[in-house]
Scaffold this active site. Structure first.
Site, PDB file in Angstrom:
ATOM      1  N   GLU A  11     -28.377  43.126  52.913  1.00  0.00           N
ATOM      2  CA  GLU A  11     -27.219  42.329  53.300  1.00  0.00           C
ATOM      3  C   GLU A  11     -27.781  40.900  54.029  1.00  0.00           C
ATOM      4  OE1 GLU A  11     -24.462  42.624  51.383  1.00  0.00           O
ATOM      5  OE2 GLU A  11     -24.570  44.669  51.980  1.00  0.00           O
TER       6      GLU A  11
ATOM      7  N   GLY B 119     -11.142  41.004  48.848  1.00  0.00           N
ATOM      8  CA  GLY B 119     -11.409  41.080  50.021  1.00  0.00           C
ATOM      9  C   GLY B 119     -12.196  42.103  50.724  1.00  0.00           C
ATOM     10  N   ALA B 120     -12.496  43.042  49.497  1.00  0.00           N
ATOM     11  CA  ALA B 120     -13.104  44.351  50.204  1.00  0.00           C
ATOM     12  C   ALA B 120     -14.832  44.316  50.121  1.00  0.00           C
ATOM     13  CB  ALA B 120     -12.729  45.347  49.205  1.00  0.00           C
TER      14      ALA B 120
ATOM     15  N   SER C  89     -17.034  41.681  45.865  1.00  0.00           N
ATOM     16  CA  SER C  89     -17.467  40.765  45.025  1.00  0.00           C
ATOM     17  C   SER C  89     -16.590  40.421  43.831  1.00  0.00           C
ATOM     18  CB  SER C  89     -18.942  40.399  44.346  1.00  0.00           C
ATOM     19  OG  SER C  89     -19.204  39.303  44.229  1.00  0.00           O
TER      20      SER C  89
ATOM     21  N   ASP D 191     -24.682  38.254  44.002  1.00  0.00           N
ATOM     22  CA  ASP D 191     -23.343  38.829  43.503  1.00  0.00           C
ATOM     23  C   ASP D 191     -23.409  38.540  41.844  1.00  0.00           C
ATOM     24  OD1 ASP D 191     -22.656  39.496  45.935  1.00  0.00           O
ATOM     25  OD2 ASP D 191     -21.073  38.178  46.230  1.00  0.00           O
TER      26      ASP D 191
END
Length: 380
Positions: free
Chosen positions: A26, A120-121, A124, A170
């Site tokens: 990340e 919004g989770a 992507s 992504d």
């Protein structure tokens, strides 16, 4: 709402592209590091028909009252793009500006976007739009661009047309994903390798806990973390934090202020965790990666400070109820956590997480499973 309802006729083709879950790695992507995402079986579809003029009109199921938004190919400029439609218009602009496509003789399209990728989770949803549209425009305009080039186009569009300073992970996952596998991506060279996840053979599933705490990459938290990483690399005299080894961290601590050092330490150790996860998957299989997932979450929570209480509770509850491993996924400040769980324990762990959120007074989470799936494609 459908293409036919908006535009009054049937589309010519349909393309789709998946969202993604990042198994581990990340904020390493924009530091030239390593990531390990997989495309998921939640997709965004793009129904498209060519036009005879040079106008692109876009509409979507998630903006049912807005009507189609129009922009001419002659007017492609980020200053003229706003809201969700920038994810479509920006691709056409980036194909010209980043990939060098000649659009002077091209005609436009009508485009209708639909999606079951949660917005919004941290899965992507934006890249799913970009990659499906990029593949469609490339095919229909006969540009002959490969998927790695399209990943760069998608990132360029998101950075410069949308204004979100994201890396290339992504788009790479959405374009290059394969079934029951992860994409091992070197974000500096863009070299990729497909690594078997083998979840099905091991009786495992990935449980996603969407906290419903929404985030937006174009806002301050993400940019502040990126700025810290760039500051750390500058002070340490390296092109990117990818070039700092774990053994270099004591020197980094001497040179950096505490906050910047902790940001740097997350990136450096997270890169190593990605490499360790790839090796572990290849040598031992998915049941052996749990501790690496947990260490990643702790680093994001404590060093990078991008978790929120809802994400921490999801991870803690999943582990207390028998998950193999768990971590938050995505850019942070909300979004989703993932848990690697035994198939037969899935419903029990999901129920435990939902109950824990209720007891804490949080919004009810959206808990569901995802499977590693194929990347962007033409569907019809």
């Amino acid at each position: 709402m459908t293409f036919q309802q908006v535009f009054g006729y049937e589309p010519a083709v349909r393309y789709s592209a998946p969202g993604r879950v990042n198994l581990i790695g990340e904020h390493t992507d924009y530091n030239d590091g390593y990531v390990l995402p997989f495309a998921i079986d939640r997709r965004t579809t793009s129904d498209i028909a060519p036009r005879e003029d040079r106008v692109i009109r876009v509409a979507s199921s998630f903006d049912p009252e807005g009507g189609p938004v129009s922009l001419s190919l002659d007017d492609l400029d980020p200053a003229r793009m706003d809201g969700w439609s920038a994810y479509v218009f920006g691709i056409a602009w980036a194909l010209r500006e980043q990939a060098g496509a000649d659009l002077s003789e091209r005609t436009g399209f009508d485009v209708f976007i639909d999606s079951d990728v949660p917005v919004g989770a941290g899965l992507s949803s934006s890249a799913a739009i970009e990659c499906g549209v990029a593949l469609a425009f490339t095919d229909l305009w006969e540009l002959g661009l490969d998927r790695k080039t399209l990943a760069r186009v998608g990132q360029y569009s998101e950075n410069h047309a949308v204004g979100a300073p994201t890396g290339i992970m992504d788009q790479s996952a959405s374009l290059l994903g394969e079934q029951d596998a992860v994409v091992f991506l070197d974000c500096r060279t863009l070299d990729t390798a497909v690594v078997d996840l083998a979840l099905e053979a091991n009786g495992l599933e990935v449980l996603v806990v969407d906290t419903r705490v929404e985030h937006a990459h174009a806002t301050g938290g993400y940019k502040a973390r990126r700025d810290s990483c760039e500051k750390g690399a500058q002070v340490l005299g390296v092109p990117a934090l990818r070039d700092v080894a774990v053994d270099d961290l004591p020197r980094a601590q001497e040179l950096l202020d505490d906050e910047t050092f902790r940001r740097v330490r997350h990136i450096v150790t997270e890169d190593q965790r990605v490499l360790d996860t790839v090796r572990t998957l290849r040598e031992q299989g998915p049941r052996a990666i749990g501790e690496l997932l947990l260490a990643s979450h702790a680093s994001m929570r404590d060093d990078f400070e991008i978790s929120v209480p809802e994400l921490d509770l999801a991870v803690e509850t999943a582990m207390a109820n028998g998950a193999v491993g768990a971590r938050m996924t995505g850019g942070g400040f909300g979004g989703a956590a993932i848990a690697l769980v035994d198939r037969e324990a899935r419903d029990r762990i999901a129920a435990a997480v939902t109950a824990a959120f209720a007891a804490a007074g949080y919004h009810e989470p959206n808990v569901f499973t995802v499977h590693a799936a194929q990347g962007a494609r033409r569907d019809a």
